[in-house]
Design an enzyme around this catalytic site. Structure first.
Site, PDB file in Angstrom:
ATOM      1  N   ASP A  32      42.105  18.762  51.277  1.00 24.26           N
ATOM      2  CA  ASP A  32      42.388  17.758  50.254  1.00 24.26           C
ATOM      3  C   ASP A  32      43.131  16.590  50.908  1.00 24.26           C
ATOM      4  OD1 ASP A  32      42.656  17.923  46.858  1.00 24.26           O
ATOM      5  OD2 ASP A  32      43.794  16.380  47.930  1.00 24.26           O
ATOM      6  N   GLN A  94      40.637  16.726  35.491  1.00 25.79           N
ATOM      7  CA  GLN A  94      39.615  16.514  36.521  1.00 25.79           C
ATOM      8  C   GLN A  94      39.490  15.028  36.851  1.00 25.79           C
ATOM      9  OE1 GLN A  94      35.795  18.249  35.581  1.00 25.79           O
ATOM     10  NE2 GLN A  94      34.953  17.814  37.603  1.00 25.79           N
ATOM     11  N   HIS A 100      34.553  21.560  41.977  1.00 26.91           N
ATOM     12  CA  HIS A 100      35.218  22.007  43.208  1.00 26.91           C
ATOM     13  C   HIS A 100      36.325  22.979  42.834  1.00 26.91           C
ATOM     14  CE1 HIS A 100      37.058  18.300  41.701  1.00 26.91           C
ATOM     15  NE2 HIS A 100      38.217  18.782  42.136  1.00 26.91           N
ATOM     16  N   ILE A 101      36.579  23.912  43.744  1.00 21.49           N
ATOM     17  CA  ILE A 101      37.666  24.877  43.556  1.00 21.49           C
ATOM     18  C   ILE A 101      38.782  24.498  44.520  1.00 21.49           C
ATOM     19  CG2 ILE A 101      38.356  27.301  43.594  1.00 21.49           C
ATOM     20  CD1 ILE A 101      35.391  28.062  43.330  1.00 21.49           C
ATOM     21  N   HIS A 102      39.989  24.307  43.982  1.00 22.36           N
ATOM     22  CA  HIS A 102      41.160  24.081  44.835  1.00 22.36           C
ATOM     23  C   HIS A 102      41.634  25.428  45.363  1.00 22.36           C
ATOM     24  CE1 HIS A 102      42.235  19.874  43.479  1.00 22.36           C
ATOM     25  NE2 HIS A 102      41.448  20.245  42.471  1.00 22.36           N
TER      26      HIS A 102
HETATM   27  P1  5GP Z   1      40.496  17.130  40.554  1.00 22.05           P
HETATM   28  O1  5GP Z   1      39.207  16.417  40.214  1.00 22.05           O
HETATM   29  O2  5GP Z   1      40.298  18.603  40.760  1.00 22.05           O
HETATM   30  O3  5GP Z   1      41.593  16.890  39.555  1.00 22.05           O
HETATM   31  O4  5GP Z   1      41.073  16.538  41.898  1.00 22.05           O
HETATM   32  C1  5GP Z   1      40.272  16.023  42.914  1.00 22.05           C
HETATM   33  C2  5GP Z   1      40.954  16.268  44.219  1.00 22.05           C
HETATM   34  O5  5GP Z   1      40.185  15.657  45.239  1.00 22.05           O
HETATM   35  C3  5GP Z   1      42.383  15.712  44.336  1.00 22.05           C
HETATM   36  O6  5GP Z   1      43.274  16.758  44.717  1.00 22.05           O
HETATM   37  C4  5GP Z   1      42.276  14.625  45.405  1.00 22.05           C
HETATM   38  O7  5GP Z   1      43.414  14.550  46.232  1.00 22.05           O
HETATM   39  C5  5GP Z   1      41.035  15.045  46.174  1.00 22.05           C
HETATM   40  N1  5GP Z   1      40.288  13.914  46.721  1.00 22.05           N
HETATM   41  C6  5GP Z   1      39.902  12.800  46.051  1.00 22.05           C
HETATM   42  N2  5GP Z   1      39.218  11.970  46.851  1.00 22.05           N
HETATM   43  C7  5GP Z   1      39.155  12.594  48.068  1.00 22.05           C
HETATM   44  C8  5GP Z   1      38.579  12.208  49.317  1.00 22.05           C
HETATM   45  O8  5GP Z   1      37.971  11.147  49.478  1.00 22.05           O
HETATM   46  N3  5GP Z   1      38.706  13.091  50.337  1.00 22.05           N
HETATM   47  C9  5GP Z   1      39.369  14.273  50.205  1.00 22.05           C
HETATM   48  N4  5GP Z   1      39.431  15.078  51.292  1.00 22.05           N
HETATM   49  N5  5GP Z   1      39.922  14.667  49.042  1.00 22.05           N
HETATM   50  C10 5GP Z   1      39.829  13.822  47.991  1.00 22.05           C
END
Ligand code: 5GP
Length: 106
Positions: A32, A94, A100-102
């Site tokens: 991340d 989200q 995606h799974i964290h």
């Molecule tokens: P969610 O959609 O589950 O709330 O969070 C998306 C996650 O993707 C976040 O933790 C954010 O830091 C990560 N993220 C967003 N854009 C990028 C990127 O371009 N590269 C990476 N490696 N992670 C990303």
């Protein structure tokens, strides 16, 4: 279907760089960009499914594959325990509409 590729599809297609820790024909695992734990990885299917609400019965094997990967990836990171999160929909926090799974571990 999404109108334009998600940031994760662009990472999968190598249009945007990412720190890739694992990849196979079905998914990719990246660090991340904004880690909330010592180890913070994202397990991302190559199939661009927007949210859990969009899963179809034919995605069962793919999701099972990702679940089985979690402990393997965690062990490869020397974690003896970890947390998982799947944010679903805007009200579920989200931000990127590509499932995606964290995987979070300290
Ligand atoms: P969610 O959609 O589950 O709330 O969070 C998306 C996650 O993707 C976040 O933790 C954010 O830091 C990560 N993220 C967003 N854009 C990028 C990127 O371009 N590269 C990476 N490696 N992670 C990303």
């Amino acid at each position: 279907m999404q109108s334009e590729p998600s940031i994760f599809t662009r990472i999968i297609n190598k249009e945007i760089p990412a720190d890739v820790v694992y990849e196979d024909d079905k998914c990719i695992v990246i660090k991340d960009i904004n880690p909330r734990a010592r180890v913070h990885l994202l397990i991302i299917p190559k199939k661009p499914i927007a949210t859990l609400f969009d899963l179809k019965p034919e995605d069962k094997d793919l999701m099972g594959h990702m679940m089985l990967l979690l402990p393997q990836i965690a062990q490869a990171q020397n974690l003896d325990g970890f947390k998982t999160q799947i944010h679903t929909g805007e009200s579920g926090g989200q931000e990127v509409f590509h499932i995606h799974i964290h995987l979070l571990g300290n």
